[in-house]
Design a protein around this motif. Structure first.
Motif, short mmCIF file in Angstrom:
data_model
loop_
_atom_site.label_atom_id
_atom_site.label_comp_id
_atom_site.label_asym_id
_atom_site.label_seq_id
_atom_site.Cartn_x
_atom_site.Cartn_y
_atom_site.Cartn_z
N GLU A 58 32.19 39.75 27.70
CA GLU A 58 32.69 41.05 28.18
C GLU A 58 31.81 42.19 27.69
O GLU A 58 31.55 43.15 28.42
N LEU A 79 29.63 44.72 30.04
CA LEU A 79 30.42 45.95 30.10
C LEU A 79 29.66 47.02 30.86
O LEU A 79 28.52 47.34 30.56
N GLY A 80 30.29 47.57 31.87
CA GLY A 80 29.63 48.57 32.71
C GLY A 80 28.88 47.93 33.86
O GLY A 80 28.45 48.61 34.79
N HIS A 81 28.70 46.62 33.82
CA HIS A 81 28.02 45.89 34.90
C HIS A 81 28.80 44.60 35.16
O HIS A 81 28.22 43.52 35.20
N GLU A 82 30.10 44.75 35.31
CA GLU A 82 30.96 43.58 35.41
C GLU A 82 30.53 42.67 36.57
O GLU A 82 30.16 43.14 37.64
N PHE A 108 36.94 42.12 42.36
CA PHE A 108 37.63 41.92 41.09
C PHE A 108 36.68 41.32 40.05
O PHE A 108 35.73 40.63 40.40
N VAL A 109 36.98 41.58 38.79
CA VAL A 109 36.15 41.03 37.73
C VAL A 109 36.26 39.51 37.75
O VAL A 109 37.36 38.95 37.76
#
Lengths: 320, 506
Positions: free
Chosen positions: B95, B99-102, B109-110
């Motif tokens: 994660e 983070l910020g580039h999921e 959706f992630v």
């Protein structure tokens, strides 16, 4: 150094522990309740508990998100009072006004929440102070509007609070659906991830260029929106709104969040814990009812629980 | 790739950068060196959009830019690995990396499974074994740094800035890092590498820029400079001018402080040390060897499980800091903010804090007398401030340190213990503090200095006691004192390098 020591195992569910504790407590209380009263273990009592927990669940849902970002919303009690009084006051018994007023109340809640968020962002003042101040302002406004119960709602408006769908309280269904949606949002939406990140390390989030402002506007706006939902529900339940409807909800909304394992400092926790926390509190109140003691004990219990919850979950300071 | 020209930046009246220039080209490793306070960190933060320059121009990829937020620099392709990692302890490794580039699925959706897979793949490419499902808080520091580096690889990084990346990792991990940087360089990434370890700069850098006191000194191809040339550019003077002359060889001073068989639970085992009047004794060793604990045990600040202390040949039973101070022993702690100075009080109050009775009359503090003393000490120690009423918090680290030394020198008639006295102060203030320490020794005080900076130990000490893993591993005096000899005693591996030691380039 980069090899993994066998002792380090990944902890899969971040909030696992808290949830297990609350679930265990829930079961223990159910068993205890069943012992003290025959009426307790009836289906209708359980449904009652679900029904009565709706208001608390709605406010706590919004509160969970603000606490996850490391903030808090202390304006919820007054906001609910204001919105609830406005609901019955503006509907004034006319069925035709129900829908426009409901929409207006939800919008107003959202706007107040966004205002909280904007003040936090612009003034760089801690949310505690901003929302405490906002709460006082709102309480003053509602008292200017009405010193007592205001207006009335048409018959049928109480369906929200007392209606059943296939035997299940409408409120309880709404709650489960809402919690599920927010839970999925936290887990699968990027913004959900950023809510955790901002709460975990706010300065780091800024350095990473994460959209902190958007996160804060979302959580405080949502908290205000949840207050709107709670206000409509409570008006439905009591058939009228008055300036102190939401009085106890500020502390009450925080208790289940912390009981459910969300850290007061933010960055860790979730809505499942909160929902279980809500049910636990409602169950405690219900059991206290059956024990035939003064309802004031409910407040005492809640105060003790919140202190206990925070002290249990507080993270031990890591040694440097 | 990135050109800074004429950049200036001040913080509440203090000039951090005055018109510096710096250009970093694609496909090069550009080293930025300088002493503490030279302006390296400020420069990084300006390049990364954390600070806005007061004057000057930033050109990135040929276009003038004005970052208003870190996110803008990041989106443009500048990635910074700070000394303090930007990691979120409760989030997992995977994660954090994304983070910020999921990683997302086609519904937006992630995608947790893919996040984990991709993170594992990245880490494998880096050659590290880290479980992407671990919360970052459970990783070692070295692993956390690898996570930081993997973050840079996720983004389309054009300029990678590293701030003292090897300060927290071991030699093997540093080699891994260098290999990775070389690969990035080959891919055309520009790398700005901030460090004060000259060995590694000569190993990996193509060009080097030297800053001193917020100004640009020189930019050279690495082949054009020597190590000694770099040092003198960084320091702005020759090494021999930094340290005052030592005590001339001759009769050793009288033993003023003697400690024998001192043990502190878990940290120090049966250690002994002597400090002599008129001499500076250094207590050297690696971080964690138990030096501070030994000194604190002697001072009575930590409970000892065995051992005796003599001050002026008089045995002291049950030492406490209060007794030690009464007997003429002073202790300048390492953490001057946490344990030393009252940051919000003024210079006068801080100078007299350890000996208030000297300025107390009829139970009240005589402010006039206090200010008089403070003024005297300000002059004595050349403390740079606006006067006795200056709040200590507004002063530089070096001047704060002088205030503390002044305080303790007033009460320490016999022994003054200083724990890392020059940590975090610039070279000018270091020189002053060295001069003060030597001056105190010349007045007949026994100075005991704990230091992790080898050049400082070699430059200052008349006698060196070396500790290793809680025991005293040896003692050196006079001409025997050298960095190699100290390191060998500190590690018991003759000829070992000194990667864990800090400070001036070795």
């Amino acid at each position: 150094m980069s090899a993994i020591a066998p002792a380090q195992r990944p902890t899969r569910l971040r909030n696992n522990q808290g949830i297990l504790v609350v679930a265990a407590l829930l079961v223990a209380l159910l068993i205890f309740g069943a012992f003290i009263s025959d009426r307790f273990r009836t289906l209708s009592n359980i449904l009652n508990i679900l029904e009565q927990s709706t208001g608390l669940a709605l406010v706590s849902l919004g509160q969970t998100l603000t606490i996850l970002t490391g903030g808090i919303d202390l304006s919820v009690g007054s906001l609910i009072s204001l919105l609830s009084t406005l609901t019955s006051g503006l509907i004034a018994g006319k069925a035709s006004m129900v829908l426009p007023v409901a929409i207006g109340v939800l919008l107003l809640g959202l706007l107040v929440g966004i205002a909280n968020g904007l003040l936090i962002i612009w003034l760089r003042v801690h949310p505690l102070i901003v929302t405490l101040g906002m709460g006082a302002v709102l309480q003053g406004i509602v008292l200017l509007y009405s010193l007592g119960p205001a207006g009335a709602v048409p018959p049928g408006f109480n369906y929200l609070a007392y209606g059943r769908l296939l035997g299940v309280p409408v409120g309880a269904i709404v709650i489960v659906v809402l919690f599920l949606l927010v839970g999925l949002f936290l887990r699968y939406a990027r913004l959900g991830r950023y809510i955790y990140a901002v709460g975990d390390d706010e300065a780091g989030a800024r350095l990473m260029g994460l959209p902190r402002a958007r996160v804060l506007l979302t959580v405080y706006g949502f908290s205000g929106f949840c207050c709107g939902l709670a206000a409509i529900y409570l008006t439905s339940r009591f058939s009228v709104g008055q300036p102190y409807t939401g009085l106890n909800y500020t502390l009450a909304s925080i208790t289940p969040v912390l009981v459910g394992g969300t850290l007061l400092s933010g960055g860790k926790g979730g809505v499942l814990g909160t929902l279980l926390g809500v049910y636990l509190i409602s169950l405690i109140n219900n059991v206290l009812n059956f024990m035939d003691v003064s309802t004031h004990y409910q407040l005492i219990a809640q105060g003790l629980i919140v202190i206990a919850a925070v002290s249990i979950y507080v993270e031990k300071k890591k040694r440097v | 790739m990135l050109t800074l020209s004429g950049i200036s930046k001040s913080f509440i009246g203090v000039k951090a950068l005055s018109g510096i220039d710096l250009d970093v080209r694609a496909g090069e490793i550009h080293a930025l060196v300088g002493e503490n306070g030279a302006g390296k960190s400020t420069t990084i933060k300006i390049a990364a959009g954390v600070y806005r320059p007061d004057a000057g121009q930033i050109v990135f990829e040929g276009k003038p830019v004005q970052w208003t937020r870190p996110a803008e620099a990041k989106n443009a392709g500048i990635h910074v690995i700070y000394q303090e990692f930007v990691l979120f302890p409760h989030l997992t490794v995977a994660e954090n990396i994304y983070l910020g580039h999921e990683r997302r699925n086609r519904f937006g959706f992630v995608d947790h499974a893919r996040t984990r897979r991709d993170a594992a793949e990245l880490l494998r490419k880096l050659g590290v074994e880290i479980d992407p499902r671990m919360p970052v808080s459970e990783l070692t520091v070295a692993d956390q740094q690898m996570v930081e580096i993997s973050k840079a690889l996720v983004h389309k990084v054009k300029l990678l800035i590293l701030d003292e990346p090897t300060a927290v990792i071991s030699g093997r991990e540093a080699e891994l890092l260098f290999a990775r940087l070389a690969a990035l360089k080959a891919e055309g990434v520009a790398i700005l590498y901030v460090s004060h370890r000259l060995e590694e700069i000569f190993q990996i850098a193509d060009r080097v820029t030297v800053f001193k006191d917020g100004a640009h000194v020189a930019t050279k191809a690495i082949g054009e400079v020597t190590r000694d040339r770099l040092i003198s550019m960084m320091v702005g003077r020759d090494l021999k001018d930094i340290f005052p002359p030592k005590k001339p060889a001759g009769a050793p001073g009288k033993v003023v402080l003697k400690a024998q068989d001192i043990s502190v639970a878990g940290r120090v085992r049966n250690a002994g040390i002597e400090a002599r009047a008129g001499e500076i004794t250094a207590l050297a060793g690696l971080v964690g060897a138990g030096r501070t604990e030994l000194a604190m045990g002697i001072f009575g600040g930590l409970p000892t499980t065995s051992g005796d202390v003599w001050i002026d040949s008089e045995k002291v039973e049950a030492m406490t800091p209060a007794i030690a101070i009464r007997k003429g022993v002073g202790f300048v702690t390492e953490d001057r903010k946490g344990q030393g100075l009252a940051m919000l009080l003024d210079v006068a109050a801080n100078v007299t804090a350890a000996n208030l009775s000297a300025v107390t009359r009829n139970g009240l503090i005589d402010r006039r007398r206090e200010n008089e003393i403070a003024r005297q000490e300000i002059e004595n120690y050349r403390i740079v401030c606006r006067g006795p009423a200056t709040a200590v918090a507004t002063m530089s680290g070096g001047n704060q340190q002088k205030v503390i030394v002044a305080r303790w020198a007033r009460t320490s008639r016999k022994v003054l213990i200083l724990d890392e006295p020059t940590r975090g102060v610039d070279v000018g203030a270091k020189t002053e503090i060295y001069r003060i320490m030597r001056g105190l020794a010349e007045q007949g005080i026994a100075v005991l200095m704990i230091s992790s900076e080898l050049p400082e130990v070699v430059g200052m000490a008349d006698r060196v006691v070396v500790m290793r893993e809680g025991v005293v591993s040896g003692e050196l005096a006079g001409a025997d004192i050298s960095e190699e000899a100290i390191m060998s005693l500190a590690t018991q591996h003759p000829g070992a390098q000194a990667p864990a030691m800090e400070g001036l380039p070795q």
